[in-house]
Design a protein around this motif. Structure first.
Motif, PDB file in Angstrom:
ATOM      1  N   LYS A 198       0.831  -1.208   0.000  1.00  0.00           N
ATOM      2  CA  LYS A 198       0.000   0.000   0.000  1.00  0.00           C
ATOM      3  C   LYS A 198       0.864   1.257   0.000  1.00  0.00           C
ATOM      4  O   LYS A 198       0.621   2.210  -0.749  1.00  0.00           O
ATOM      5  CB  LYS A 198      -0.927  -0.003   1.217  1.00  0.00           C
ATOM      6  N   ALA A 199       1.874   1.255   0.872  1.00  0.00           N
ATOM      7  CA  ALA A 199       2.750   2.426   0.977  1.00  0.00           C
ATOM      8  C   ALA A 199       3.496   2.667  -0.321  1.00  0.00           C
ATOM      9  O   ALA A 199       3.587   3.812  -0.809  1.00  0.00           O
ATOM     10  CB  ALA A 199       3.726   2.238   2.129  1.00  0.00           C
ATOM     11  N   MET A 200       4.052   1.610  -0.896  1.00  0.00           N
ATOM     12  CA  MET A 200       4.827   1.774  -2.131  1.00  0.00           C
ATOM     13  C   MET A 200       3.935   2.095  -3.318  1.00  0.00           C
ATOM     14  O   MET A 200       4.341   2.813  -4.240  1.00  0.00           O
ATOM     15  CB  MET A 200       5.658   0.511  -2.384  1.00  0.00           C
ATOM     16  N   SER A 201       2.705   1.606  -3.302  1.00  0.00           N
ATOM     17  CA  SER A 201       1.752   1.961  -4.365  1.00  0.00           C
ATOM     18  C   SER A 201       1.477   3.461  -4.342  1.00  0.00           C
ATOM     19  O   SER A 201       1.406   4.117  -5.393  1.00  0.00           O
ATOM     20  CB  SER A 201       0.451   1.180  -4.173  1.00  0.00           C
ATOM     21  N   LEU A 237      -2.934   7.770   2.127  1.00  0.00           N
ATOM     22  CA  LEU A 237      -3.266   6.441   2.622  1.00  0.00           C
ATOM     23  C   LEU A 237      -4.420   6.453   3.615  1.00  0.00           C
ATOM     24  O   LEU A 237      -5.292   5.565   3.584  1.00  0.00           O
ATOM     25  CB  LEU A 237      -2.025   5.804   3.259  1.00  0.00           C
ATOM     26  N   ILE A 238      -4.469   7.442   4.516  1.00  0.00           N
ATOM     27  CA  ILE A 238      -5.539   7.463   5.522  1.00  0.00           C
ATOM     28  C   ILE A 238      -6.793   8.176   5.017  1.00  0.00           C
ATOM     29  O   ILE A 238      -7.815   8.220   5.707  1.00  0.00           O
ATOM     30  CB  ILE A 238      -5.062   8.126   6.834  1.00  0.00           C
ATOM     31  N   GLY A 239      -6.710   8.737   3.787  1.00  0.00           N
ATOM     32  CA  GLY A 239      -7.874   9.391   3.205  1.00  0.00           C
ATOM     33  C   GLY A 239      -8.110  10.794   3.706  1.00  0.00           C
ATOM     34  O   GLY A 239      -9.264  11.239   3.819  1.00  0.00           O
ATOM     35  N   GLY A 275      -5.516   2.912   3.377  1.00  0.00           N
ATOM     36  CA  GLY A 275      -4.914   2.570   4.668  1.00  0.00           C
ATOM     37  C   GLY A 275      -5.627   3.201   5.837  1.00  0.00           C
ATOM     38  O   GLY A 275      -5.014   3.453   6.889  1.00  0.00           O
ATOM     39  N   SER A 276      -6.918   3.451   5.701  1.00  0.00           N
ATOM     40  CA  SER A 276      -7.674   4.129   6.760  1.00  0.00           C
ATOM     41  C   SER A 276      -7.843   3.271   8.003  1.00  0.00           C
ATOM     42  O   SER A 276      -8.286   3.771   9.040  1.00  0.00           O
ATOM     43  CB  SER A 276      -9.047   4.567   6.233  1.00  0.00           C
ATOM     44  N   ALA A 322      -2.174   7.563  11.430  1.00  0.00           N
ATOM     45  CA  ALA A 322      -1.075   8.224  10.721  1.00  0.00           C
ATOM     46  C   ALA A 322       0.266   7.864  11.352  1.00  0.00           C
ATOM     47  O   ALA A 322       1.262   7.661  10.645  1.00  0.00           O
ATOM     48  CB  ALA A 322      -1.277   9.739  10.724  1.00  0.00           C
ATOM     49  N   THR A 323       0.310   7.772  12.704  1.00  0.00           N
ATOM     50  CA  THR A 323       1.571   7.431  13.372  1.00  0.00           C
ATOM     51  C   THR A 323       2.050   6.040  12.980  1.00  0.00           C
ATOM     52  O   THR A 323       3.256   5.805  12.854  1.00  0.00           O
ATOM     53  CB  THR A 323       1.398   7.498  14.896  1.00  0.00           C
ATOM     54  N   GLU A 324       1.107   5.110  12.788  1.00  0.00           N
ATOM     55  CA  GLU A 324       1.483   3.761  12.379  1.00  0.00           C
ATOM     56  C   GLU A 324       2.049   3.753  10.963  1.00  0.00           C
ATOM     57  O   GLU A 324       3.034   3.070  10.681  1.00  0.00           O
ATOM     58  CB  GLU A 324       0.265   2.828  12.463  1.00  0.00           C
TER      59      GLU A 324
END
Length: 623
Positions: free
Chosen positions: A422-425, A443-445, A465-466, A470-472
């Motif tokens: 997800k992060a790399m996408s 990622l968190i929208g 990634g919701s 955000a800290t994670e």
């Protein structure tokens, strides 16, 4: 002057250096990386040497100074460092002196006379003094043959310890006739190296970059739980050993020093707010005696050349990776095992970020400082061997070391492949042009102004990634960076790019394990790492009772002569002596670090201790 410099471009055989290496310094062979640097200088080349602390940087200019003859000028940033280097050289029988603000008029006159008579081999000066017109003219008349610039990262605006007074050294070098020059530092990433070359050299020098690895250092990091207890537990595993505890504030140095004294240790505070006599007394005690702990701010360290520091503990998070590397590098300079522990918490991470934002520097510098701090936090939360992550920051690949807390204790991990994808996408779908915060918002929208401006709310990864905070996600970015899946461009706005290893994970060809404990700070498991113990370089068993007796004699001599203990003999020499049990002065010459001058000055006294102790096995402590 020009003719003198020209004559010195004739190469000097390395055999002459090898002979002096043994007769003066007592070493049978060069350490890795030293010989090629010495050979380059003797061949008339300029040199930039990036070598880890403890690898013997000083010898790289001290030995050519003896072989070439004439005068070598050494630029050093601190009086304490100059003083100790001069003491050590004189103990080897080498004519050396330093010009600094602590000298009186008579001392400076004697140094001037010795210089004009051609009696000095090495002269240590500060960059401020060297930049003075009268000093430059004086040295030009004396005929400088070699200029050595120590702590050369100070010349670079990208270096972790930039000092404006170093900026004049390029001009001074030119005014000295373009004298042959060696610049040395233990910590310089690619931008810093390029800046050093531009500032100091008219023509690119030979650049030697030794491995940044310090395999004798055991690396460990841990989230803060009860910092005083964690510090005390770590110190307790190093009974009778010399060490440094670094703290973020002056107040904490005094509090932690008092805590250690209360627990029965000889601990001394050191910070810039103390009166100069008190600071100097603490420093001298630390240098001259065994088993002393200095609790200090980062004001302590650069000028310290004590080779037998057995541990360094950071009670607070260092400033960045370069500072961390420099500070842990003060342990184990003799090449023997040493331990490090760094404690970190969210509050100080936040404080470090605030300091960066409040600093009166350019926005470009702030961006780079942000990314360097992020790299340090990534090291704290690394999902793999710490040494691999640390060396990767300096562009050096390595295998798992087996000598860090993660290799020894392992980590609580989970299959983080989907999160990493997800992060790399998000990185790839935004053109590999953005930094962490923008990508986390996608990622968190979080439809921020920047997200809407670039229309990134329309990306398939928006909100994917919701399920995480955000800290994670910030931790996940740091972890996949530490694992080598993504690369950080600290100069180009801190943008992330996907590496070849990252593409394999993104395509589902490989999986990635991530650490669960650092996603939720304070819930990680804590493992214990046993303290490293001293041993002889060649693996011989060490007679501990004899070693203690040799150290006692060394401490007595150091106090009498008011010099650091290592000026008499470093630990490495005493350990080798305690393993060999020499029975004659001839055998003493076989001990590592004993040359002819040291033998004449101290050989008989130390031999008597060995003889009184008896043959191996008679009085040995249990091995």
């Amino acid at each position: 002057m020009d003719n003198a410099v020209a004559r010195l471009t004739v190469p000097v055989p390395i055999d002459a250096a090898c002979a002096l290496l043994k007769s003066v310094f007592g070493f049978d062979a060069f350490r890795p990386g030293q010989e090629e640097i010495v050979q380059a200088l003797l061949g008339g080349e300029d040199v930039l040497a990036i070598m880890p602390t403890g690898s013997g940087k000083s010898l790289c200019y001290q030995l050519p100074a003896l072989v070439m003859g004439g005068l070598t000028v050494v630029v050093s940033p601190l009086i304490a460092l100059m003083r100790d280097q001069v003491r050590q050289l004189r103990a080897y029988g080498i004519a050396a002196a330093s010009l600094n603000s602590s000298n009186d008029i008579e001392q400076n006159r004697r140094i001037h006379d010795a210089l004009m008579e051609g009696e000095l081999r090495l002269l240590y000066v500060s960059p401020e003094r060297l930049a003075r017109a009268d000093m430059t003219a004086w040295l030009r008349d004396a005929g400088v043959r070699l200029l050595a610039i120590d702590e050369a990262h100070c010349v670079s605006q990208w270096g972790h310890d930039f000092r404006p007074e170093y900026m004049a050294l390029g001009r001074v070098r030119a005014e000295l006739g373009g004298v042959r020059t060696i610049a040395l530092t233990a910590t310089a990433d690619a931008p810093t190296r390029a800046d050093i070359v531009e500032k100091l050299f008219a023509v690119p020098p030979r650049i030697f970059v030794r491995s940044f690895d310090r395999p004798n250092l055991r690396l460990a990091m841990a989230p803060k739980t009860s910092t005083p207890r964690q510090v005390l537990d770590f110190v307790r595993t190093h009974q009778g050993m010399s060490g440094i505890v670094y703290c973020l504030s002056r107040k904490r140095t005094e509090e932690y020093a008092a805590m250690l004294v209360g627990a029965g240790y000889r601990a001394l505070p050191y910070h810039a707010g103390l009166e100069k006599p008190e600071r100097e007394a603490s420093q001298d005690t630390f240098l001259q005696e065994d088993g002393v702990i200095i609790v200090a701010t980062v004001a302590f360290g650069m000028g310290i050349d004590k080779p037998d520091v057995r541990f360094v503990c950071h009670a607070d998070l260092p400033q960045n990776v370069e500072s961390y590397y420099q500070e842990i590098g003060r342990a184990g300079r003799d090449g023997l095992p040493a331990d490090t522990l760094t404690l970190y918490g969210l509050d100080e991470m936040r404080l470090r970020r605030e300091w960066i934002e409040q600093a009166e520097v350019s926005e470009e510098r702030k961006r780079i400082d942000r990314q360097r701090l992020n790299a340090l936090i990534a090291l704290c939360e690394a999902p793999r061997c710490r040494r691999q992550t640390l060396l990767a920051y300096f562009g050096e690949p390595s295998a798992p070391c087996g000598n860090c807390d993660l290799c020894i204790n392992g980590v609580e991990s989970f299959d983080g492949t989907i999160d990493a994808q997800k992060a790399m996408s998000a990185i790839v779908r935004t053109g590999e042009r953005f930094g962490t915060e923008h990508l986390v918002n996608i990622l968190i929208g979080e439809a921020t102004e920047a997200v809407l401006r670039y229309r990134h709310e329309a990306l398939p990864t928006f909100g994917v990634g919701s399920d995480r905070k955000a800290t994670e996600w910030r931790s996940i970015f740091r972890q996949i960076y530490a694992a080598g899946l993504i690369a950080l461009d600290i100069v180009q706005h801190g943008r992330w790019t996907v590496t070849d290893a990252g593409w394999r994970v993104l395509r589902g060809q490989e999986k990635i394990e991530l650490r669960r404990d650092v996603l939720e700070p304070g819930k990680g498991r804590r493992g214990k790492v046993k303290a490293s113990t001293a041993s002889s370089a060649d693996g011989r068993p060490v007679d501990q009772a004899l070693l203690d007796a040799l150290k006692a004699l060394r401490t007595s001599l150091a106090r009498q002569q008011q010099v650091p203990a290592y000026v008499i003999f470093p630990d490495r020499t005493l350990i080798d002596m305690a393993a060999r049990h020499p029975t004659s002065l001839a055998q003493m010459l076989e001990v590592d670090g004993i040359g002819q001058v040291k033998l004449e000055r101290y050989g008989t006294a130390f031999l008597e201790v060995v003889q009184r102790h008896g043959a191996p096995g008679q009085n040995n402590a249990e091995q």
